[in-house]
Design an enzyme around this catalytic site. Structure first.
Site, PDB file in Angstrom:
ATOM      1  N   ASN A  11       0.714  -0.999  -0.122  1.00 22.72           N
ATOM      2  CA  ASN A  11      -0.229   0.042   0.003  1.00 22.72           C
ATOM      3  C   ASN A  11       0.816   1.313   0.298  1.00 22.72           C
ATOM      4  OD1 ASN A  11      -1.426   2.720   0.535  1.00 22.72           O
ATOM      5  ND2 ASN A  11      -3.169   1.181   1.741  1.00 22.72           N
ATOM      6  N   HIS A  14       1.091   6.292   1.861  1.00 23.49           N
ATOM      7  CA  HIS A  14       1.613   7.603   2.485  1.00 23.49           C
ATOM      8  C   HIS A  14       2.770   7.722   1.785  1.00 23.49           C
ATOM      9  CE1 HIS A  14      -0.751   6.813   5.834  1.00 23.49           C
ATOM     10  NE2 HIS A  14      -0.124   5.423   6.296  1.00 23.49           N
ATOM     11  N   HIS A  47      -5.701   3.778  -1.891  1.00 25.63           N
ATOM     12  CA  HIS A  47      -7.496   4.284  -1.477  1.00 25.63           C
ATOM     13  C   HIS A  47      -7.366   5.583  -1.967  1.00 25.63           C
ATOM     14  CE1 HIS A  47      -9.733   4.455   2.653  1.00 25.63           C
ATOM     15  NE2 HIS A  47     -10.775   4.685   1.268  1.00 25.63           N
ATOM     16  N   ARG A  49      -9.575   8.302  -1.394  1.00 23.31           N
ATOM     17  CA  ARG A  49     -10.655   8.673   0.359  1.00 23.31           C
ATOM     18  C   ARG A  49     -11.281   9.341  -0.944  1.00 23.31           C
ATOM     19  NH1 ARG A  49      -9.227   6.138   5.290  1.00 23.31           N
ATOM     20  NH2 ARG A  49     -10.620   7.722   5.951  1.00 23.31           N
ATOM     21  N   ARG A  53      -7.057  13.102   1.263  1.00 22.72           N
ATOM     22  CA  ARG A  53      -6.079  13.439   1.687  1.00 22.72           C
ATOM     23  C   ARG A  53      -4.177  12.915   1.400  1.00 22.72           C
ATOM     24  NH1 ARG A  53      -7.517  10.309   6.868  1.00 22.72           N
ATOM     25  NH2 ARG A  53      -9.552  10.692   6.610  1.00 22.72           N
ATOM     26  N   GLU A  74      -9.298   0.297  -3.127  1.00 20.99           N
ATOM     27  CA  GLU A  74      -9.741   0.054  -1.305  1.00 20.99           C
ATOM     28  C   GLU A  74     -10.804   1.220  -1.552  1.00 20.99           C
ATOM     29  OE1 GLU A  74      -7.049   0.470   1.637  1.00 20.99           O
ATOM     30  OE2 GLU A  74      -5.849  -0.568   1.239  1.00 20.99           O
ATOM     31  N   THR A 105      -8.574   3.684   8.392  1.00 18.59           N
ATOM     32  CA  THR A 105      -9.313   2.741   8.630  1.00 18.59           C
ATOM     33  C   THR A 105      -9.857   1.912   9.891  1.00 18.59           C
ATOM     34  OG1 THR A 105      -8.937   2.559   5.922  1.00 18.59           O
ATOM     35  CG2 THR A 105     -11.211   1.066   6.665  1.00 18.59           C
ATOM     36  N   GLU A 155     -11.176  -9.796   3.267  1.00 16.15           N
ATOM     37  CA  GLU A 155      -9.647  -8.808   3.959  1.00 16.15           C
ATOM     38  C   GLU A 155      -9.971  -9.343   4.976  1.00 16.15           C
ATOM     39  OE1 GLU A 155      -7.098  -6.143   1.794  1.00 16.15           O
ATOM     40  OE2 GLU A 155      -6.508  -5.553   3.862  1.00 16.15           O
ATOM     41  N   HIS A 195      -3.757  -4.598   7.750  1.00 15.57           N
ATOM     42  CA  HIS A 195      -3.375  -3.675   8.684  1.00 15.57           C
ATOM     43  C   HIS A 195      -3.332  -3.441  10.129  1.00 15.57           C
ATOM     44  CE1 HIS A 195      -5.351  -0.286  11.036  1.00 15.57           C
ATOM     45  NE2 HIS A 195      -5.787   0.860   9.603  1.00 15.57           N
TER      46      HIS A 195
END
Ligand code: PXP
Length: 243
Positions: A11, A14, A47, A49, A53, A74, A105, A155, A195
């Site tokens: 992922n 970030h 993701h 969003r 963000r 996602e 999340t 998941e 996660h």
């Protein structure tokens, strides 16, 4: 028959978080995706969003042309994001709950509580040829509801397990994940997990035979700040592929 190799989805949200701190051009998430793929990632997860963000709409288009493995998007099961996903056609979409004020999340999707909305989004995505996964807590009722809502995969949200692991008391949470994974596989679902996972707490989860894919972001990017992205991806990819 030898079991299939477990997969790592990296992922890269970030990387975009860092770029958005300056609203600038760097670091470029697509460059991170290529580096991750070269050092062991079997897929790239992002993701989109609703508040944009980190990942932006243009990132999806760039990733679509750059990623050579699989893109897993996602997303919240809203009309807007479902339309974007159907246009993009990533390999898979993972339906997640989303609250604007949350830092990340926070819990699994309540498929049991919102079966129609989830099933509607799943049907649209599947109609576009996209594999549909649902990000849920390790609860048998949510597993069954996901199957009924049209999921191809679940998941399992490992956040509570990871907190328990840090507190030195994770056996009960591990047992829940084990039971959810076994039940999901028994009703024909593929099983993924993610996660809060890192090189330490993933070790007991790797023993669960039904779990075939791990989606990991924060710990990899955090390690990359000190070790570099190639080493950070490689160390966890080697663990997963060796399991
Ligand atoms: N899987 C899903 C569905 C997520 O929402 C997230 C967080 O974006 C992750 C995996 C990765 O979690 P982490 O960044 O804690 O590794």
């Amino acid at each position: 028959m030898t079991p299939a190799r477990k997969r790592l989805g990296v992922n890269i949200d970030h990387v975009a978080t860092l770029r958005q701190a300056r609203r600038g051009r760097v670091p470029e998430p697509a460059a991170a995706a290529s580096i991750a793929e070269h050092h062991g990632a079997d897929g790239i997860t992002v993701h989109l969003r609703e508040d944009r963000r980190h990942i932006q709409d243009r990132d999806l288009a760039v990733l679509k042309s750059v990623v050579t493995t699989r893109i897993n998007l996602e997303m919240a099961a809203t009309d807007e994001i479902t339309r974007i996903a159907c246009d993009l056609k990533p390999y898979s979409c993972t339906l997640v709950p989303e609250k604007r004020e949350e830092i990340t999340t926070e819990g699994g999707l309540d498929v049991l509580g919102h079966p129609e909305a989830v099933a509607r989004a799943a049907a649209r995505l599947k109609g576009a040829g996209i594999v549909v996964s649902m990000f849920i807590d390790p609860e048998l009722l949510q597993v069954r509801a996901s199957r009924q809502a049209g999921a191809d995969a679940i998941e399992i949200h490992t956040g509570t397990f990871c907190e328990a692991f840090a507190a030195g008391n994770h056996e009960a949470e591990l047992a829940k994940i084990r039971a959810a994974a076994a039940f999901a596989a028994s009703i024909g679902l593929k099983v993924f997990a993610g996660h809060g996972l890192d090189v330490r707490n993933i070790v007991p989860i790797l023993d669960i035979p039904e779990i075939e894919e791990f989606n990991i972001g924060h710990s990899i990017i955090a390690r990359a700040v000190f070790l570099g992205l190639p080493a950070a991806v490689k160390e966890i990819a080697d663990l997963i592929h060796g399991a």
